[in-house]
Scaffold this motif. Structure first.
Motif, PDB file in Angstrom:
ATOM      1  N   TRP A 206       0.654  -5.579  11.698  1.00 50.60           N
ATOM      2  CA  TRP A 206       0.601  -4.917  10.394  1.00 50.60           C
ATOM      3  C   TRP A 206      -0.698  -5.276   9.680  1.00 50.60           C
ATOM      4  O   TRP A 206      -1.391  -4.417   9.140  1.00 50.60           O
ATOM      5  CB  TRP A 206       1.821  -5.315   9.567  1.00 50.60           C
ATOM      6  CG  TRP A 206       1.891  -4.647   8.234  1.00 50.60           C
ATOM      7  CD1 TRP A 206       1.940  -3.297   7.990  1.00 50.60           C
ATOM      8  CD2 TRP A 206       1.908  -5.274   6.963  1.00 50.60           C
ATOM      9  NE1 TRP A 206       2.001  -3.059   6.642  1.00 50.60           N
ATOM     10  CE2 TRP A 206       1.980  -4.261   5.979  1.00 50.60           C
ATOM     11  CE3 TRP A 206       1.886  -6.590   6.555  1.00 50.60           C
ATOM     12  CZ2 TRP A 206       2.019  -4.537   4.624  1.00 50.60           C
ATOM     13  CZ3 TRP A 206       1.930  -6.865   5.202  1.00 50.60           C
ATOM     14  CH2 TRP A 206       1.991  -5.831   4.251  1.00 50.60           C
TER      15      TRP A 206
ATOM     16  N   GLU B  38      -0.118   4.069   1.573  1.00 46.72           N
ATOM     17  CA  GLU B  38      -0.284   4.682   2.891  1.00 46.72           C
ATOM     18  C   GLU B  38      -0.055   3.619   3.959  1.00 46.72           C
ATOM     19  O   GLU B  38      -0.379   2.449   3.749  1.00 46.72           O
ATOM     20  CB  GLU B  38      -1.691   5.258   3.049  1.00 46.72           C
ATOM     21  CG  GLU B  38      -1.940   6.451   2.170  1.00 46.72           C
ATOM     22  CD  GLU B  38      -3.313   7.049   2.400  1.00 46.72           C
ATOM     23  OE1 GLU B  38      -3.989   6.673   3.371  1.00 46.72           O
ATOM     24  OE2 GLU B  38      -3.708   7.891   1.591  1.00 46.72           O
ATOM     25  N   ARG B  39       0.497   4.034   5.072  1.00 51.98           N
ATOM     26  CA  ARG B  39       0.769   3.101   6.161  1.00 51.98           C
ATOM     27  C   ARG B  39      -0.238   3.331   7.284  1.00 51.98           C
ATOM     28  O   ARG B  39      -0.249   4.382   7.913  1.00 51.98           O
ATOM     29  CB  ARG B  39       2.194   3.292   6.672  1.00 51.98           C
ATOM     30  CG  ARG B  39       2.582   2.254   7.688  1.00 51.98           C
ATOM     31  CD  ARG B  39       4.027   2.378   8.036  1.00 51.98           C
ATOM     32  NE  ARG B  39       4.174   3.210   9.214  1.00 51.98           N
ATOM     33  CZ  ARG B  39       5.324   3.605   9.703  1.00 51.98           C
ATOM     34  NH1 ARG B  39       6.448   3.280   9.096  1.00 51.98           N
ATOM     35  NH2 ARG B  39       5.392   4.340  10.780  1.00 51.98           N
ATOM     36  N   THR B  40      -1.083   2.346   7.506  1.00 54.33           N
ATOM     37  CA  THR B  40      -2.043   2.380   8.600  1.00 54.33           C
ATOM     38  C   THR B  40      -1.464   1.535   9.722  1.00 54.33           C
ATOM     39  O   THR B  40      -0.929   0.465   9.464  1.00 54.33           O
ATOM     40  CB  THR B  40      -3.391   1.787   8.146  1.00 54.33           C
ATOM     41  OG1 THR B  40      -3.784   2.424   6.939  1.00 54.33           O
ATOM     42  CG2 THR B  40      -4.446   1.996   9.188  1.00 54.33           C
ATOM     43  N   GLU B  41      -1.556   2.024  10.959  1.00 57.78           N
ATOM     44  CA  GLU B  41      -0.970   1.299  12.078  1.00 57.78           C
ATOM     45  C   GLU B  41      -1.916   1.185  13.244  1.00 57.78           C
ATOM     46  O   GLU B  41      -2.718   2.078  13.489  1.00 57.78           O
ATOM     47  CB  GLU B  41       0.274   2.034  12.593  1.00 57.78           C
ATOM     48  CG  GLU B  41       1.514   1.789  11.811  1.00 57.78           C
ATOM     49  CD  GLU B  41       2.728   2.283  12.559  1.00 57.78           C
ATOM     50  OE1 GLU B  41       3.065   1.691  13.600  1.00 57.78           O
ATOM     51  OE2 GLU B  41       3.312   3.268  12.114  1.00 57.78           O
TER      52      GLU B  41
ATOM     53  N   THR C 184       0.830  -1.204   0.000  1.00 54.29           N
ATOM     54  CA  THR C 184       0.000   0.000   0.000  1.00 54.29           C
ATOM     55  C   THR C 184       0.864   1.254   0.000  1.00 54.29           C
ATOM     56  O   THR C 184       2.009   1.234   0.441  1.00 54.29           O
ATOM     57  CB  THR C 184      -0.911   0.021   1.236  1.00 54.29           C
ATOM     58  OG1 THR C 184      -0.093   0.004   2.399  1.00 54.29           O
ATOM     59  CG2 THR C 184      -1.838  -1.176   1.253  1.00 54.29           C
TER      60      THR C 184
END
Length: 99
Positions: free
Chosen positions: A57, A5-8, A3
């Motif tokens: 993740w 964008e990094r969603t955490e 991806t």
């Protein structure tokens, strides 16, 4: 594919008596290899991954209902269970009362 964008998922705790108080200080549990602090050098262990960090993740792409194990993890962190804390890079409540 990866991806853009990094969603955490970030796990935090507070010692504040009222967690809803705007003055409450929230402290983050750091993982051994999960991306987090942008100033920290990336963890590199090939060809393996730390399982918990890897699961975190994937959990970021779903809801907690789809990853019920996160609720259990949070409960073990709140209880300061040593086996669970050994999976973390840091315990912000070490030597203090649990959050």
């Amino acid at each position: 594919s990866i991806t853009k964008e990094r969603t955490e998922v970030i796990l935090q705790g507070t010692s504040s008596l009222d967690p809803n108080d705007p003055a409450a200080i929230w402290e983050e549990y750091d993982f051994k290899c999960k991306p987090g602090d942008l100033k920290r050098r990336p963890c590199f262990i090939t060809p393996y991954h730390y399982r918990l960090d890897w699961l975190m993740w994937f959990a970021a792409f779903q809801t907690y209902e789809q990853n019920e194990w996160i609720i259990h993890l949070a409960g073990k962190l709140l209880a300061q269970e040593e086996e669970t804390l050994s999976l973390m890079a840091t315990n912000p409540f070490a030597g203090r009362a649990p959050p």
